[in-house]
Design an enzyme around this catalytic site. Structure first.
Site, mmCIF file in Angstrom:
data_model
loop_
_atom_site.group_PDB
_atom_site.id
_atom_site.type_symbol
_atom_site.label_atom_id
_atom_site.label_comp_id
_atom_site.label_asym_id
_atom_site.label_seq_id
_atom_site.Cartn_x
_atom_site.Cartn_y
_atom_site.Cartn_z
ATOM 1 N N GLU A 19 0.827 -1.213 0.000
ATOM 2 C CA GLU A 19 0.000 0.000 0.000
ATOM 3 C C GLU A 19 0.861 1.263 0.000
ATOM 4 O O GLU A 19 0.445 2.310 -0.505
ATOM 5 C CB GLU A 19 -0.919 -0.022 1.235
ATOM 6 C CG GLU A 19 -2.186 0.777 1.075
ATOM 7 C CD GLU A 19 -3.190 0.498 2.191
ATOM 8 O OE1 GLU A 19 -2.840 0.682 3.375
ATOM 9 O OE2 GLU A 19 -4.331 0.107 1.886
ATOM 10 N N HIS A 74 7.877 -27.001 -0.383
ATOM 11 C CA HIS A 74 7.203 -28.132 -1.026
ATOM 12 C C HIS A 74 5.951 -27.676 -1.768
ATOM 13 O O HIS A 74 5.065 -28.466 -2.043
ATOM 14 C CB HIS A 74 6.864 -29.190 0.019
ATOM 15 C CG HIS A 74 8.084 -29.777 0.657
ATOM 16 N ND1 HIS A 74 8.512 -31.060 0.421
ATOM 17 C CD2 HIS A 74 9.009 -29.228 1.490
ATOM 18 C CE1 HIS A 74 9.625 -31.287 1.102
ATOM 19 N NE2 HIS A 74 9.951 -30.194 1.750
ATOM 20 N N LYS A 120 -14.559 1.245 -4.074
ATOM 21 C CA LYS A 120 -15.608 1.780 -3.192
ATOM 22 C C LYS A 120 -16.565 2.672 -3.980
ATOM 23 O O LYS A 120 -17.788 2.603 -3.808
ATOM 24 C CB LYS A 120 -14.991 2.613 -2.058
ATOM 25 C CG LYS A 120 -14.228 1.797 -1.024
ATOM 26 C CD LYS A 120 -13.826 2.713 0.150
ATOM 27 C CE LYS A 120 -12.737 2.099 0.991
ATOM 28 N NZ LYS A 120 -12.204 3.037 1.986
#
Lengths: 419, 419
Positions: free
Chosen positions: B275, B296, B409
């Site tokens: 961010e 793995h 948003k």
């Protein structure tokens, strides 16, 4: 069934998806011709009722005599079962089934010591999962935890061990036969990351009370759908789209899911794709996002960082209506969605995010799946496996080896003085 | 204190680290000149004993009357506390402290419904954390869970709510003052991702029985060390090394830790760096690996995938000796390390992996920290914060805004019909 929606990708795949679907068809031919490691391909339809009965019988014993099932395994002997458990079990508290704890996937002394202390006064059983029985992490965990089991139960300890291993060879097979552990077989032609629908994944799930019959049936339905030779095969579409995007410079894929319980499905998916495709200095880098949480952490990067990412939204149908209550004072300003279902808001957030990311240069496709059940999870595992093999073949690499995994082991054995 | 070891990077930073350390020095000057969002910079030494006492008093009440503390927050109001809790609490079972459950970081109906059912017969309190009080996820979670709290406790419900919010403004401040919630302040000049050492992180930690005084003292020691103007400042070294590698085409950083309990420290770190740096179409893509587990799974990609990755190993000193037992039969072949401590093998695996990855074209540096304690975790948080700001300034972006977070948003509010 998984539905693959690539409609929003068109601005990014200028020549269209068709040439990539032709490559997918050719890749599917290669997959059909594979012999050494294609045991997973018809595994669902080849899974016998007898095998499921044997697993369920072992699970019933574990459920009757154990508060904890310790599952020892790493990589493909770990992530699939954990992914399915997190999807299918209650997210808070217990449903009365044995607690499943994973070990043998790290070398932390603190983890081991806290685990041993916790098990001290619990009734527990062990499911040790290893093809060879000599992989360092699970072998260490099994030595340590089997010591405790013997201390607690003496000669009855062996009856509490379930070994999932090779049919004939290897250290764990020898130990199991000698000690009289109950055993289950990892087929030779199924690699670790494709093994979730073998006893590797099925025994821990059955012990947790999950219907492995439903899971296998869900995967079996996938055989008909995802092996179909058709340009609307959703596994082909997913494979073709991701390789088309990779060719356009989109080097990172984020698998973005919309509920916290998908976190380890993301980890399982990262192994499947990263280990199958990341070789010969190519491969899409797999990452995962838990949304909406990570819109408030990785969201900034997704929107405005390097434009080398594409996103795959994984969305499952709602399962539990929770209505947002009305509040007279409305200080938080939420009354405009009062009376709406939370999952409606969640789905709207998905659409809003897909649009925002696409507009920002991050192409976004969607995988829609039904509500999360044992059947739909089995189906989803199988979908991702087929799509992964097809995608790897399109990119020109062999999907079923992992030559790079040996490098650190070789160094480690030398440093530890192993003969 | 964090020690930054970049000795293995030299083959990759051909011109040497010196010019990058000069850039770090210039970046540190910019950081010193920052006024709007630099409240976190001297936060540890500015944290008063009175504030810690007030937080501890609230925590003592929660510990006395609650089985569960529900912490409602998203992004920077969520990840720091969760990271520290997972590092500092027992990994199995309970130590008798209240269970801390996080909510308000997703919009899943199933998560909410399972949570409400779980809380039904528990004594619980709520810590709601939001600067504004109108962010959708936490606001929805607070509406729903406060309804349950009122149903259970009637007029006594308000005494079970702890609101961490703005000192004067916003919906949550207004609600808290009206209802009489206990309140704590998020300072104006501390952004969300830098807020873990404010009451945002400290109250949940204190409620879990963690010494927040030790944590602040650990961070305070970091102020002396990581703000020091010196080319051996470990925060400068880390910032300089990562930007040097980025300039050489290493676009992805994996923070690789060696115990499962670091998983959410990785998530907190991803927010902080992603961010702060992912803007203006640049930025290192932050990913994390849990080792040895992910050797793995992602190990193949690390060794042989696209050569655009560098790795930062985060290693903490061992805390619990667990000796690998000798076994007469030695079928698993482990006797060559019998008698050795697990953490010795873990550290050897780290060195083996660092060498394998470096040899394979993935430059690898190391951050060494002391054993995990409240003090060392506070110190580590602060280290990463300083290094992040310096690194972002070196790359030419402003570390303290997040303009891209608004995009989804805006779409969402439009789709939901918000006026």
């Amino acid at each position: 069934m998984v539905r693959t929606d690539i409609s929003a990708l068109l601005p990014f795949i200028l020549e269209g998806i068709e040439p990539w679907l032709e490559k997918a068809a050719a890749a599917a031919e290669k997959l059909n011709a594979e012999t050494a490691f294609a045991g997973w391909l018809h595994l669902p339809s080849n899974t016998s009722a007898e095998l499921l009965d044997k697993i369920n019988a072992a699970a019933a014993k574990i459920r009757s005599d154990s508060q904890v099932l310790l599952v020892i395994g790493i990589g493909g002997s770990y992530l699939g079962a954990r992914a399915a458990l997190e999807l299918l079990r209650p997210q808070f508290g217990s449903d009365g089934s044995p607690e499943v704890i994973f070990a043998g996937n790290n070398l932390s002394g603190l983890y081991a010591s806290q685990l041993l202390a916790y098990l001290e006064d619990k009734d527990f059983s062990i499911n040790v999962i290893s093809k060879s029985g000599t992989t360092t992490e699970p072998a260490v965990a099994f030595r340590i935890s089997y010591s405790l089991l013997e201390k607690k139960y003496g000669e009855a300890a062996a009856a509490r061990v379930y070994a999932t291993t090779d049919a004939n060879r290897g250290a764990l097979r020898t130990m199991a036969d000698k000690a009289g552990f109950t055993t289950f077989v990892i087929p030779d032609d199924v690699g670790g990351r494709y093994s979730v629908l073998t006893p590797v994944g099925l025994l821990p799930l059955a012990a947790a009370g999950i219907s492995i019959k439903d899971m296998i049936n869900g995967a079996k339905a996938g055989e008909a759908e995802y092996l179909r030779k058709s340009s609307d095969n959703p596994a082909w579409l997913y494979a073709a789209a991701r390789q088309a995007l990779y060719a356009k410079g989109k080097k990172i894929e984020t698998l973005s899911f919309w509920e916290p319980r998908f976190r380890f499905l993301g980890e399982w998916w990262k192994q499947l794709y990263g280990e199958s495709e990341g070789k010969e200095n190519i491969g899409i880098f797999p990452a995962s996002l838990e949304l909406t949480a990570d819109l408030h952490s990785m969201g900034q990067y997704m929107q405005e960082g390097e434009r080398t990412i594409f996103e795959t939204m994984l969305y499952s149908q709602p399962e539990a209506p929770v209505v947002i209550p009305f509040d007279e004072a409305d200080l938080d300003g939420l009354n405009y969605i009062a009376g709406k279902d939370m999952d409606y808001v969640n789905r709207t957030a998905l659409e809003a995010t897909a649009k925002a990311h696409t507009d920002g240069g991050v192409p976004c496709m969607r995988l829609d799946i039904p509500a999360v059940t044992a059947a739909s999870v089995g189906n989803l595992f199988y979908f991702f496996e087929v799509a992964c093999a097809v995608s790897a073949y399109i990119s020109g690499v062999y999907p079923f080896d992992q030559p790079g995994v040996e490098a650190y082991k070789k160094n480690m054995f030398a440093m530890l003085g192993k003969k």
